[in-house]
Design a protein around this motif. Structure first.
Motif, PDB file in Angstrom:
ATOM      1  N   PRO A   7       9.875  22.718 -19.184  1.00  0.00           N
ATOM      2  CA  PRO A   7      10.026  21.428 -18.506  1.00  0.00           C
ATOM      3  C   PRO A   7       8.794  21.025 -17.690  1.00  0.00           C
ATOM      4  N   PHE A   8       8.106  22.021 -17.102  1.00  0.00           N
ATOM      5  CA  PHE A   8       6.889  21.709 -16.348  1.00  0.00           C
ATOM      6  C   PHE A   8       5.858  21.047 -17.255  1.00  0.00           C
ATOM      7  N   VAL A   9       5.611  21.627 -18.424  1.00  0.00           N
ATOM      8  CA  VAL A   9       4.606  21.087 -19.346  1.00  0.00           C
ATOM      9  C   VAL A   9       4.971  19.670 -19.755  1.00  0.00           C
ATOM     10  N   LEU A  10       6.195  19.481 -20.213  1.00  0.00           N
ATOM     11  CA  LEU A  10       6.593  18.157 -20.688  1.00  0.00           C
ATOM     12  C   LEU A  10       6.613  17.126 -19.560  1.00  0.00           C
ATOM     13  N   ALA A  11       7.150  17.509 -18.413  1.00  0.00           N
ATOM     14  CA  ALA A  11       7.218  16.570 -17.291  1.00  0.00           C
ATOM     15  C   ALA A  11       5.826  16.209 -16.787  1.00  0.00           C
ATOM     16  N   SER A  12       4.931  17.195 -16.675  1.00  0.00           N
ATOM     17  CA  SER A  12       3.590  16.897 -16.145  1.00  0.00           C
ATOM     18  C   SER A  12       2.790  16.045 -17.126  1.00  0.00           C
ATOM     19  N   LEU A  13       2.907  16.317 -18.418  1.00  0.00           N
ATOM     20  CA  LEU A  13       2.204  15.487 -19.405  1.00  0.00           C
ATOM     21  C   LEU A  13       2.734  14.059 -19.373  1.00  0.00           C
ATOM     22  N   ASN A  14       4.051  13.923 -19.310  1.00  0.00           N
ATOM     23  CA  ASN A  14       4.642  12.589 -19.232  1.00  0.00           C
ATOM     24  C   ASN A  14       4.259  11.877 -17.941  1.00  0.00           C
ATOM     25  N   LEU A  15       4.259  12.589 -16.833  1.00  0.00           N
ATOM     26  CA  LEU A  15       3.898  11.991 -15.553  1.00  0.00           C
ATOM     27  C   LEU A  15       2.471  11.457 -15.586  1.00  0.00           C
ATOM     28  N   MET A  16       1.525  12.274 -16.035  1.00  0.00           N
ATOM     29  CA  MET A  16       0.127  11.839 -16.078  1.00  0.00           C
ATOM     30  C   MET A  16      -0.047  10.666 -17.040  1.00  0.00           C
ATOM     31  N   SER A  17       0.656  10.712 -18.170  1.00  0.00           N
ATOM     32  CA  SER A  17       0.576   9.627 -19.145  1.00  0.00           C
ATOM     33  C   SER A  17       1.135   8.323 -18.569  1.00  0.00           C
ATOM     34  N   THR A  18       2.237   8.416 -17.854  1.00  0.00           N
ATOM     35  CA  THR A  18       2.844   7.233 -17.251  1.00  0.00           C
ATOM     36  C   THR A  18       1.946   6.637 -16.174  1.00  0.00           C
ATOM     37  N   LEU A  19       1.414   7.478 -15.286  1.00  0.00           N
ATOM     38  CA  LEU A  19       0.502   6.987 -14.245  1.00  0.00           C
ATOM     39  C   LEU A  19      -0.739   6.368 -14.873  1.00  0.00           C
ATOM     40  N   ASP A  20      -1.238   6.987 -15.927  1.00  0.00           N
ATOM     41  CA  ASP A  20      -2.405   6.482 -16.641  1.00  0.00           C
ATOM     42  C   ASP A  20      -2.106   5.090 -17.215  1.00  0.00           C
ATOM     43  N   ARG A  21      -0.970   4.952 -17.877  1.00  0.00           N
ATOM     44  CA  ARG A  21      -0.582   3.682 -18.479  1.00  0.00           C
ATOM     45  C   ARG A  21      -0.466   2.570 -17.427  1.00  0.00           C
ATOM     46  N   GLU A  22       0.157   2.888 -16.303  1.00  0.00           N
ATOM     47  CA  GLU A  22       0.337   1.882 -15.249  1.00  0.00           C
ATOM     48  C   GLU A  22      -0.995   1.427 -14.667  1.00  0.00           C
ATOM     49  N   LEU A  23      -1.897   2.371 -14.402  1.00  0.00           N
ATOM     50  CA  LEU A  23      -3.204   2.008 -13.849  1.00  0.00           C
ATOM     51  C   LEU A  23      -4.037   1.223 -14.850  1.00  0.00           C
ATOM     52  N   LYS A  24      -3.961   1.599 -16.131  1.00  0.00           N
ATOM     53  CA  LYS A  24      -4.720   0.863 -17.153  1.00  0.00           C
ATOM     54  C   LYS A  24      -4.206  -0.557 -17.299  1.00  0.00           C
TER      55      LYS A  24
END
Length: 153
Positions: free
Chosen positions: A15-32
């Motif tokens: 869950p750590f791997v999946l949650a952290s990858l999703n979190l970074m991807s989501t933050l990245d998408r919002e900032l872009k």
């Protein structure tokens, strides 16, 4: 010899791997979407803004973010075209290059920070109980120190 993960370790790791990858991807998408900044761009601007002189060596940025120096060079060049940062030669080392945040970079960081922190809260902190924060901080501080070769307590 392979050391497979125990069931308890897998229940923490997966869950750590999946949650952290999703979190970074989501933050990245919002900032872009809002500011045409990647999450790494935001991190670079933030780190530069926290330095008293607003300047850091490019190699230090790469080490801090755990990425290849060429990735930092690429991101800084991209932001340099937007006048968010500037590169400066190191006067004492012909190979050294510094990055410095510009006024435009500071202004954009000021605009992007509320979205970023709201995203951190909405996608991460809102799922963590207040009593869990200290444990999370301790675990990741220890991991971060180990990643940089420092002695972890």
């Amino acid at each position: 010899m392979n050391r497979w993960l125990t069931q308890e370790e897998e229940q923490a790791w997966g869950p750590f791997v999946l949650a952290s990858l999703n979190l970074m991807s989501t933050l990245d998408r919002e900032l872009k979407a809002a500011f045409n900044l990647s999450h790494l761009d935001y991190g670079i601007l933030d780190l530069l803004s926290r330095n008293p002189r607003h300047v850091l060596r490019m190699s230090e940025l790469a080490t801090t973010f755990g990425v290849d120096p060429s990735n930092i060079t690429y991101r800084v060049r991209h932001m340099e075209k937007r006048n968010l940062v500037e590169r400066l030669d190191c006067p004492t080392d012909g190979r050294g290059v510094f990055a410095r945040i510009t006024r435009d970079g500071l202004a954009l960081l000021d605009k992007a920070a509320p979205l970023h922190f709201e995203g951190v809260r909405r996608h991460f902190l809102d799922y963590i109980e207040p009593h869990q924060l200290q444990a999370i901080a301790e675990v990741f501080s220890k991991l971060r120190k180990a990643q940089h070769g420092e002695q972890a307590n």
